[in-house]
Design a protein around this motif. Sequence first.
Motif, mmCIF file in Angstrom:
data_model
loop_
_atom_site.group_PDB
_atom_site.id
_atom_site.type_symbol
_atom_site.label_atom_id
_atom_site.label_comp_id
_atom_site.label_asym_id
_atom_site.label_seq_id
_atom_site.Cartn_x
_atom_site.Cartn_y
_atom_site.Cartn_z
ATOM 1 N N ARG A 32 18.777 34.403 -34.057
ATOM 2 C CA ARG A 32 18.176 33.513 -33.071
ATOM 3 C C ARG A 32 16.743 33.965 -32.775
ATOM 4 O O ARG A 32 16.382 35.115 -32.999
ATOM 5 C CB ARG A 32 18.989 33.530 -31.762
ATOM 6 C CG ARG A 32 20.442 33.109 -31.919
ATOM 7 C CD ARG A 32 20.591 31.617 -32.098
ATOM 8 N NE ARG A 32 21.985 31.202 -32.186
ATOM 9 C CZ ARG A 32 22.659 31.082 -33.311
ATOM 10 N NH1 ARG A 32 22.087 31.363 -34.465
ATOM 11 N NH2 ARG A 32 23.913 30.679 -33.320
ATOM 12 N N TYR A 34 13.508 33.886 -29.798
ATOM 13 C CA TYR A 34 13.266 33.747 -28.359
ATOM 14 C C TYR A 34 12.206 32.689 -28.065
ATOM 15 O O TYR A 34 11.164 32.641 -28.710
ATOM 16 C CB TYR A 34 12.810 35.094 -27.772
ATOM 17 C CG TYR A 34 12.407 34.998 -26.311
ATOM 18 C CD1 TYR A 34 13.367 34.790 -25.329
ATOM 19 C CD2 TYR A 34 11.066 35.077 -25.926
ATOM 20 C CE1 TYR A 34 13.011 34.674 -23.993
ATOM 21 C CE2 TYR A 34 10.698 34.961 -24.589
ATOM 22 C CZ TYR A 34 11.675 34.757 -23.628
ATOM 23 O OH TYR A 34 11.312 34.631 -22.311
ATOM 24 N N LEU A 158 17.136 30.893 -26.299
ATOM 25 C CA LEU A 158 17.158 31.081 -27.746
ATOM 26 C C LEU A 158 17.043 29.768 -28.528
ATOM 27 O O LEU A 158 17.432 28.706 -28.043
ATOM 28 C CB LEU A 158 18.451 31.793 -28.164
ATOM 29 C CG LEU A 158 18.689 33.178 -27.549
ATOM 30 C CD1 LEU A 158 20.007 33.756 -28.028
ATOM 31 C CD2 LEU A 158 17.565 34.129 -27.880
ATOM 32 N N ALA A 206 17.815 38.523 -30.189
ATOM 33 C CA ALA A 206 16.875 37.574 -30.804
ATOM 34 C C ALA A 206 15.663 38.272 -31.385
ATOM 35 O O ALA A 206 15.405 39.443 -31.125
ATOM 36 C CB ALA A 206 16.401 36.573 -29.748
#
Length: 354
Positions: A32, A34, A158, A206
């Motif tokens: 993921r 940010y 995310l 992330a």
Amino acid sequence: MFDIQPIGRFYGSNTAIRRPRHTFHLGDSSLRYYYPPSLPADLNHGFDTFQKLDDSADEHLDALLESMLALEKDTGKKCEADIVTWRGMMTKILTAPFDNLNGFEMNATRFQGTIFIEENNLYKNQQKQLQKNQIMPPGRPSQALMAYWGYKFETLSLLDKPWDPATREEIESRDELVVNNNTQYCSIVRTGIGQTRLLIAGEVDAIWDCKPDRKEDPIHWVELKTSAEIQNDRDMVKYERKLLKFWAQSFLLGVPKIIVGFRDQYGIVRRLEELETASIPNKVKRTGRGTWDGNICINFTGAFLEWLKSTINGEGTWRIRKLEKSSVIEVFRIEESGTGDIISPSFSAWRSAT
């Protein structure tokens, strides 16, 4: 038995630390990126559809050992380490000098010269049940809802892809996504504290910017946390204690940045703060209440791991235990032979054949 107190003996000279190097990960599907959430953010939204992972089963170190096995097949070299474990176990050890309230129980075994450490699953499930049964004061949210807040904050912060290729709709519709803590991205790092070489695996939230093109370049990971807004001195001390855990978790995996979402008592995030992991211990020392010292944590951990290597020196399975409010860590043998399912059959077979 290893005495935590007096912690003054761990003050002073710095224990050498090897910078964590991310060695391996299996697949990028759960990676993921940010991107800040819109504020104010309501962390209660979607609680009724939360898809919660059932982690009560004892999975030992299986996922970590599978990754090690894949890495060894890939490189043709054995992963050399004194200790192999999950990040959570090392966090408990690193914070032990200043976390008097909580206890822990781990299982360990020595296999081909390396100590493998896992959480004692029965103890973990008992602690979760105690927490679940805790009666909150009137007007306070339940433990389950407060646990959800953390996962909701992650979902709101995310993206599945870097910001650039993400559509406006993907960015703005994050509040409507079903919160699910089943898919988490695991990173494995080689690091060292003092004379002890460590291989640690842990979940990372992330990437701050984008994934580097070259495999060997460091990834700018970011950890996401929530905390109650600080209203008074008591809140400040509570927050500082939280910072000890935040710092330890990120320090161990080499995560350089932590984003904290400060929420009110109703679970509404009003502001965000960016923290550089490396600067947290100094910040606590300089402007805080001095509730902990990162240097002491590192020196203590270096000394404890040296002692552990000489204590777990034979066959069988061992228990590493710290009782709540105790100032000693006990290590004793619980099985005279075998590895107590800590080492998976596939990993054992692979190592025996190489």
